[in-house]
Design an enzyme around this catalytic site. Structure first.
Site, PDB file in Angstrom:
ATOM      1  N   HIS A  11      10.272  -8.059   3.148  1.00  0.00           N
ATOM      2  CA  HIS A  11       9.266  -8.736   2.374  1.00  0.00           C
ATOM      3  C   HIS A  11       9.566 -10.002   2.308  1.00  0.00           C
ATOM      4  O   HIS A  11      10.581 -10.603   2.950  1.00  0.00           O
ATOM      5  CB  HIS A  11       9.268  -8.285   0.847  1.00  0.00           C
ATOM      6  CG  HIS A  11      10.594  -8.399   0.278  1.00  0.00           C
ATOM      7  ND1 HIS A  11      11.047  -9.731  -0.152  1.00  0.00           N
ATOM      8  CD2 HIS A  11      11.844  -7.387   0.060  1.00  0.00           C
ATOM      9  CE1 HIS A  11      12.398  -9.244  -0.747  1.00  0.00           C
ATOM     10  NE2 HIS A  11      12.814  -7.934  -0.447  1.00  0.00           N
ATOM     11  N   ASP A 149      21.849  -8.298  -2.337  1.00  0.00           N
ATOM     12  CA  ASP A 149      20.343  -8.282  -2.229  1.00  0.00           C
ATOM     13  C   ASP A 149      20.228  -6.701  -2.480  1.00  0.00           C
ATOM     14  O   ASP A 149      21.182  -5.828  -2.907  1.00  0.00           O
ATOM     15  CB  ASP A 149      19.770  -8.693  -1.063  1.00  0.00           C
ATOM     16  CG  ASP A 149      20.340  -8.018   0.149  1.00  0.00           C
ATOM     17  OD1 ASP A 149      21.155  -7.131   0.224  1.00  0.00           O
ATOM     18  OD2 ASP A 149      19.686  -8.563   1.245  1.00  0.00           O
ATOM     19  N   GLY A 289      18.614 -11.804  -2.712  1.00  0.00           N
ATOM     20  CA  GLY A 289      17.734 -11.650  -4.032  1.00  0.00           C
ATOM     21  C   GLY A 289      18.536 -11.674  -5.369  1.00  0.00           C
ATOM     22  O   GLY A 289      18.053 -12.233  -6.290  1.00  0.00           O
ATOM     23  N   ASN A 293      18.739 -14.739  -9.772  1.00  0.00           N
ATOM     24  CA  ASN A 293      19.090 -14.187 -11.057  1.00  0.00           C
ATOM     25  C   ASN A 293      19.826 -15.646 -11.791  1.00  0.00           C
ATOM     26  O   ASN A 293      21.113 -15.461 -11.843  1.00  0.00           O
ATOM     27  CB  ASN A 293      19.998 -12.871 -11.361  1.00  0.00           C
ATOM     28  CG  ASN A 293      20.020 -12.419 -12.837  1.00  0.00           C
ATOM     29  OD1 ASN A 293      20.301 -13.173 -13.555  1.00  0.00           O
ATOM     30  ND2 ASN A 293      19.548 -11.198 -13.003  1.00  0.00           N
ATOM     31  N   ASP A 317      14.774 -13.013   0.669  1.00  0.00           N
ATOM     32  CA  ASP A 317      14.722 -12.733   2.240  1.00  0.00           C
ATOM     33  C   ASP A 317      13.753 -13.936   2.986  1.00  0.00           C
ATOM     34  O   ASP A 317      14.114 -14.043   4.183  1.00  0.00           O
ATOM     35  CB  ASP A 317      13.960 -11.391   2.539  1.00  0.00           C
ATOM     36  CG  ASP A 317      14.616 -10.381   2.454  1.00  0.00           C
ATOM     37  OD1 ASP A 317      15.924 -10.364   1.928  1.00  0.00           O
ATOM     38  OD2 ASP A 317      14.377  -9.118   2.493  1.00  0.00           O
ATOM     39  N   ARG A 426       7.412 -14.268 -21.478  1.00  0.00           N
ATOM     40  CA  ARG A 426       7.933 -15.047 -20.383  1.00  0.00           C
ATOM     41  C   ARG A 426       8.097 -16.641 -20.844  1.00  0.00           C
ATOM     42  O   ARG A 426       7.355 -17.225 -21.111  1.00  0.00           O
ATOM     43  CB  ARG A 426       6.807 -14.974 -19.183  1.00  0.00           C
ATOM     44  CG  ARG A 426       6.640 -13.526 -18.475  1.00  0.00           C
ATOM     45  CD  ARG A 426       7.406 -13.323 -17.220  1.00  0.00           C
ATOM     46  NE  ARG A 426       7.218 -14.496 -16.189  1.00  0.00           N
ATOM     47  CZ  ARG A 426       6.352 -14.152 -15.333  1.00  0.00           C
ATOM     48  NH1 ARG A 426       5.325 -13.198 -15.650  1.00  0.00           N
ATOM     49  NH2 ARG A 426       6.212 -14.989 -14.311  1.00  0.00           N
ATOM     50  N   THR A 506       6.130 -25.440 -14.619  1.00  0.00           N
ATOM     51  CA  THR A 506       6.032 -24.257 -14.017  1.00  0.00           C
ATOM     52  C   THR A 506       5.223 -24.292 -12.781  1.00  0.00           C
ATOM     53  O   THR A 506       4.667 -25.239 -12.535  1.00  0.00           O
ATOM     54  CB  THR A 506       5.383 -23.217 -15.124  1.00  0.00           C
ATOM     55  OG1 THR A 506       5.275 -21.961 -14.702  1.00  0.00           O
ATOM     56  CG2 THR A 506       4.030 -23.852 -15.402  1.00  0.00           C
TER      57      THR A 506
END
Length: 550
Positions: A11, A149, A289, A293, A317, A426, A506
């Site tokens: 991806h 990942d 990936g 975090n 990726d 969020r 953002t």
């Protein structure tokens, strides 16, 4: 040497161009195709290449296809084994491998004039490692590198050390054990889109209590040799499955909190093992990936043994396109130059931006300072679409394709999430002038790529409530005048007007869509969302010019 890097297999397809060891262009295909993450990570899409971003990288740098010394593809099909042998339930994985083997021919068709013999396969996790270890700021010593990942050819993890630009692998964890796949499974169980929405799970975790931590410590274990085991988890036994778009409850927040905390513990243990195995390297560079975090990153920086932790800003990726190119450039004799920023994508001149505004028949002005004009609108509690310079490489908006707002209004979070069409749990993040960071926040500094969370000091929590998450943290971007002078000017002017050295930042997009990349896309977002000012290069387009009332 001229090396084009390609990521395509899973991806976030992307391309990156490295010339004489220096990255001159890098972009994700989603910014061109307008398909979020470029494609879904299924075997049937493995043949799709980042044709548009690759062509732009070459054209933008004035490099002809036939002048390339190599094309680096961030997956090596020669390392693959049968999915069933690896414990993966993916009967079509062989199709993915077959497509990868044919990548030289596919690339030659996508880039006319390319000699397929110039295509070199780079192991997926080596490409991740190179994107971190070779692009990190120079440490003056060995650099440990940790990659985590979902999966590569046969593994989900690599631990090693770079010495004089050469990688010495120390440990890898074979599939099916994978921290990335663990988090993807949880993401899917909570009704989100896996390989896309994992950051939502991280945000949700802040609202929960890790009451399943005991069970998870039994099922997700670190081994003495620097590896780990992830056993099968009965997710439904811990919290009921959520349909896509379904309602989330306390049990789901608790499950997210439990997995998040166990992830942090395992990452810490793996990093400590690597520190010892590498002979006590002072710097750790991270990619993969899982390195996106930012909560786990912050804990590692605070509790781990390393003096410095540097995370590749395009850690997913997409970053393997850059890593593959740097790795092959090194094999060809070039020494890599560290990344100095992520503004590696497309940009437009002032003349081109003005031509786009005229074409769209939008009323605009050219104020003496677009930074001061934006700060004035922000100080009046307006929302600003900020479009400046070249677009960012990676998932974070860092002051080039951003939505900006006032951090002192408690209602800003709701307004911004409404503008973007996002879930209300969020958080939104702050950008702060680098020299003021220590007054407001605790934690990793500098943080120019927004890849760590920071504790908001108590005296400031009520002053900047919009960017203070429910757990008292914020994902901060430090703004340095030498690298981001225009954003630094905006922040200084905003502080002059409000007394706050922080602005909400953002990404300039709406939910489910890639970040805005072109001027036209910026104007389309401005026209369809309740945004007060479009700051398009030096030009200002105000909502009130259209006679709209707020």
């Amino acid at each position: 040497m001229r090396v084009l890097g390609i990521n395509a297999i899973f991806h976030d397809p992307a391309a990156a161009l490295v010339v004489d060891g220096r990255v001159v262009a890098a972009a994700e295909e989603e910014r061109f195709s307008r398909r979020k993450h470029g494609k879904r990570p299924v075997p049937f899409s493995a043949w799709e290449l980042p044709e548009l971003s690759a062509a732009w990288c070459l054209a933008g740098a004035g490099v002809d296809v036939d002048s390339l010394d190599a094309v680096a593809y961030s997956f090596d099909p020669g390392l693959c084994r049968d999915a069933a042998e690896l414990g993966l339930a993916d009967p079509w994985d062989g199709l993915r491998v077959d497509y990868a083997r044919r990548a030289p021919q596919f690339l030659a068709a996508a880039l006319p004039g390319l000699d397929p013999e110039k295509v070199r396969f780079v192991p997926h996790h080596v490409a991740h490692a190179a994107s971190a270890g070779l692009a990190a700021p120079p440490a003056g010593e060995d650099t440990a590198v940790l990659v985590l990942d979902g999966r590569g050819e046969v593994a989900s993890h690599l631990a090693g050390v770079y010495t004089d630009g050469q990688l010495s692998p120390l440990r890898s964890q074979e599939l099916p054990h994978s921290l990335g796949l663990l988090y993807e499974e949880l993401t899917r169980h909570l009704g989100f889109l896996h390989s896309s929405d994992e950051y939502k799970v991280m945000a949700l975790a802040s609202y929960g209590t890790p009451r399943h931590l005991g069970v998870l410590r039994e099922l997700v274990r670190v081994t003495d040799d620097g590896g780990f085991r992830v056993e099968r988890i009965d997710w439904a036994g811990l919290a009921k499955e959520v349909a896509a778009g379904g309602e989330l409850g306390e049990e789901h927040a608790d499950l997210a909190a439990s997995v998040q905390q166990r992830l942090e513990e395992v990452v810490l243990d793996l990093a400590r093992w690597l520190y010892d195995a590498s002979g006590g390297a002072g710097t750790l560079a991270m990619a993969g990936g899982v390195a996106l975090n930012c909560v786990a990153n912050a804990r590692l920086a605070a509790e781990g043994p390393y003096r410095d932790v540097w995370v590749q800003p395009a850690a997913g990726d997409a970053g393997t396109a850059l890593g593959a190119a740097l790795h092959v450039a090194g094999e060809l004799g070039d020494r890599s130059a560290p990344m100095t920023g992520v503004d590696l994508g497309r940009g437009w001149s002032d003349e081109e931006l003005e031509a786009e505004l005229r074409r769209a028949a939008l009323p605009y002005t050219r104020p003496a300072s677009i930074a001061a004009e934006a700060a004035r609108v922000l100080a009046d509690n307006g929302i600003v679409a900020w479009y400046q310079g070249r677009s960012e490489y990676g998932p974070r908006a860092l002051g080039h394709r951003s939505l900006l707002a006032h951090p002192g209004d408690r209602d800003t979070t709701r307004r911004m999430n409404d503008v973007k069409g996002r879930e209300q749990f969020r958080p939104i993040a702050p950008m702060v002038r680098a020299e003021r960071f220590g007054e407001l926040f605790e934690g990793t500094y500098p943080s120019p790529y927004m890849l760590f969370v920071h504790r908001v000091k108590p005296a400031w929590r009520d002053r900047i409530p919009a960017v203070t998450h429910v757990d008292g943290t914020a994902r901060v971007q430090t703004v340095h005048p030498e690298t981001e002078p225009l954003v630094a000017e905006l922040l200084a002017e905003f502080e002059r007007r409000t007394g706050l050295p922080v602005v909400v930042n953002t990404s300039l997009n709406t939910a489910g869509r890639p970040m805005v990349d072109t001027p036209r896309e910026a104007m389309e977002l401005f026209g369809s969302a309740p945004v007060d000012l479009l700051a398009l290069g030096p030009f200002a387009v105000h909502r009130r010019s259209f006679g709209d009332a707020r």
